[in-house]
Design a protein around this motif. Structure first.
Motif, PDB file in Angstrom:
ATOM      1  N   THR A   1      51.879 -62.026  28.862  1.00 30.23           N
ATOM      2  CA  THR A   1      53.325 -62.559  28.157  1.00 30.23           C
ATOM      3  C   THR A   1      53.847 -61.425  27.678  1.00 30.23           C
ATOM      4  N   ILE A   2      53.483 -60.160  27.535  1.00 35.31           N
ATOM      5  CA  ILE A   2      54.092 -59.061  27.297  1.00 35.31           C
ATOM      6  C   ILE A   2      54.502 -58.005  28.341  1.00 35.31           C
TER       7      ILE A   2
ATOM      8  N   THR B   1      48.190 -51.513  26.900  1.00 38.68           N
ATOM      9  CA  THR B   1      47.586 -50.595  27.832  1.00 38.68           C
ATOM     10  C   THR B   1      47.926 -50.487  29.219  1.00 38.68           C
ATOM     11  N   ILE B   2      47.874 -51.556  29.777  1.00 43.31           N
ATOM     12  CA  ILE B   2      48.516 -51.690  31.090  1.00 43.31           C
ATOM     13  C   ILE B   2      49.966 -51.370  31.302  1.00 43.31           C
ATOM     14  N   ASN B   3      50.650 -51.989  30.234  1.00 41.11           N
ATOM     15  CA  ASN B   3      51.954 -51.656  30.296  1.00 41.11           C
ATOM     16  C   ASN B   3      52.679 -50.315  30.363  1.00 41.11           C
ATOM     17  N   HIS B   4      51.652 -49.354  29.774  1.00 44.02           N
ATOM     18  CA  HIS B   4      51.862 -47.878  29.647  1.00 44.02           C
ATOM     19  C   HIS B   4      51.654 -47.052  31.009  1.00 44.02           C
ATOM     20  N   PHE B   5      51.003 -48.122  31.853  1.00 48.81           N
ATOM     21  CA  PHE B   5      51.103 -47.446  33.303  1.00 48.81           C
ATOM     22  C   PHE B   5      52.607 -47.514  34.034  1.00 48.81           C
ATOM     23  N   HIS B   6      53.012 -49.060  33.729  1.00 47.14           N
ATOM     24  CA  HIS B   6      54.326 -49.079  34.318  1.00 47.14           C
ATOM     25  C   HIS B   6      55.370 -48.417  33.543  1.00 47.14           C
TER      26      HIS B   6
ATOM     27  N   PRO C   1      46.069 -54.326  22.577  1.00 47.03           N
ATOM     28  CA  PRO C   1      45.397 -55.146  23.460  1.00 47.03           C
ATOM     29  C   PRO C   1      45.355 -54.533  24.876  1.00 47.03           C
ATOM     30  N   MET C   2      44.441 -54.672  25.656  1.00 45.59           N
ATOM     31  CA  MET C   2      44.334 -54.082  26.842  1.00 45.59           C
ATOM     32  C   MET C   2      45.248 -54.514  28.037  1.00 45.59           C
TER      33      MET C   2
ATOM     34  N   GLY D   1      51.671 -51.250  13.990  1.00 41.58           N
ATOM     35  CA  GLY D   1      52.351 -52.497  14.079  1.00 41.58           C
ATOM     36  C   GLY D   1      53.099 -53.001  15.090  1.00 41.58           C
ATOM     37  N   MET D   2      53.600 -51.964  16.099  1.00 44.60           N
ATOM     38  CA  MET D   2      54.299 -52.243  17.178  1.00 44.60           C
ATOM     39  C   MET D   2      53.184 -52.791  18.412  1.00 44.60           C
ATOM     40  N   VAL D   3      53.314 -53.853  18.967  1.00 44.17           N
ATOM     41  CA  VAL D   3      52.323 -54.639  19.759  1.00 44.17           C
ATOM     42  C   VAL D   3      52.852 -54.035  21.351  1.00 44.17           C
TER      43      VAL D   3
END
Length: 234
Positions: A165-166, A189-194, A160-161, A184-186
């Protein structure tokens, strides 16, 4: 030693283009092309003039994503196995492989199973050639190109972009970071920045790399502010 440097480099280019032919656009040949350009620019700024050192930097840049662990399940054989023929007469094969095997972001994360780094890893990390290739790769992970690559990779993995909630795990261990790439690990993409990209500016290893990273870091900060503003309808 190869008879002519140009043909040796051309041979490696063809090999890498074939190896990465099925990769998504985040880790394709053009990523390699940009990393090599970054590395040679950094080498110039860092005062590298030795032909041997410049060649090691170029060869390591070209080969650095061959058999990348993120695509390991799509490939067979280790880096050392698949480059054996192409580097068999190359006198700097060991140094080149040591550089490649130590440049990854995960190599600098805390691990749940190892408390110390082995001697070979410690030694290569003091080498300016390692620092240059590492910085060159990280520069392509940030800034405008980094933003594009991040969404390209996330889309290829069907992540998901963004999902508020994640939350991002900003203190990832090596094992946790690797797990985020498991099927299968959710994760978003935005989390990857942080979790990774915003950290890279402070992990650069050369002065010139640090200077270039500052500008690209600012690009990401502006993008994330705009992204979250637009997400909230502002």
């Amino acid at each position: 030693m190869p008879e002519a440097k140009d043909e040796f480099i051309n041979q490696i280019e063809r090999f890498v283009q074939n190896e990465l032919r099925n990769h998504d656009g985040s880790h394709d040949w053009w990523h390699i092309h940009r990393v090599r350009n970054n590395a040679l620019t950094l080498a110039k700024h860092e005062g590298i003039t030795s032909k041997e050192d410049l060649q090691i930097i170029e060869v390591a840049s070209l080969l650095h994503d061959v058999r990348d662990w993120k695509y390991a399940k799509e490939q067979r054989g280790s880096l050392e196995d698949v480059v054996e023929d192409i580097l068999k007469d190359y006198p700097h094969k060991k140094t080149t492989l040591d550089v490649i095997n130590n440049i990854g972001f995960k190599e600098e994360l805390k691990t749940e199973t190892k408390s110390t780094m082995d001697e070979a890893s410690c030694a290569i990390r003091g080498d300016v050639k390692f620092k240059i290739v590492s910085d060159a790769d990280r520069l392509d992970a940030i800034g405008a190109i980094g933003i594009g690559r991040t969404f390209c990779f996330g889309g290829a993995k069907k992540n998901p972009m963004h999902d508020p909630t994640i939350p991002p795990n900003i203190n990832l261990t090596r094992e946790e970071y690797q797990a985020t790439h498991n099927p299968g690990m959710v994760n978003t993409t935005i989390n990857h920045f942080h979790e990774k990209l915003l950290k890279l500016k402070d992990m650069m290893k050369t002065e010139s790399g640090t200077n270039m990273a500052r500008r690209r870091h600012e690009v990401m900060e502006r993008f994330l502010k705009d992204f979250h503003d637009e997400w909230e309808g502002l």
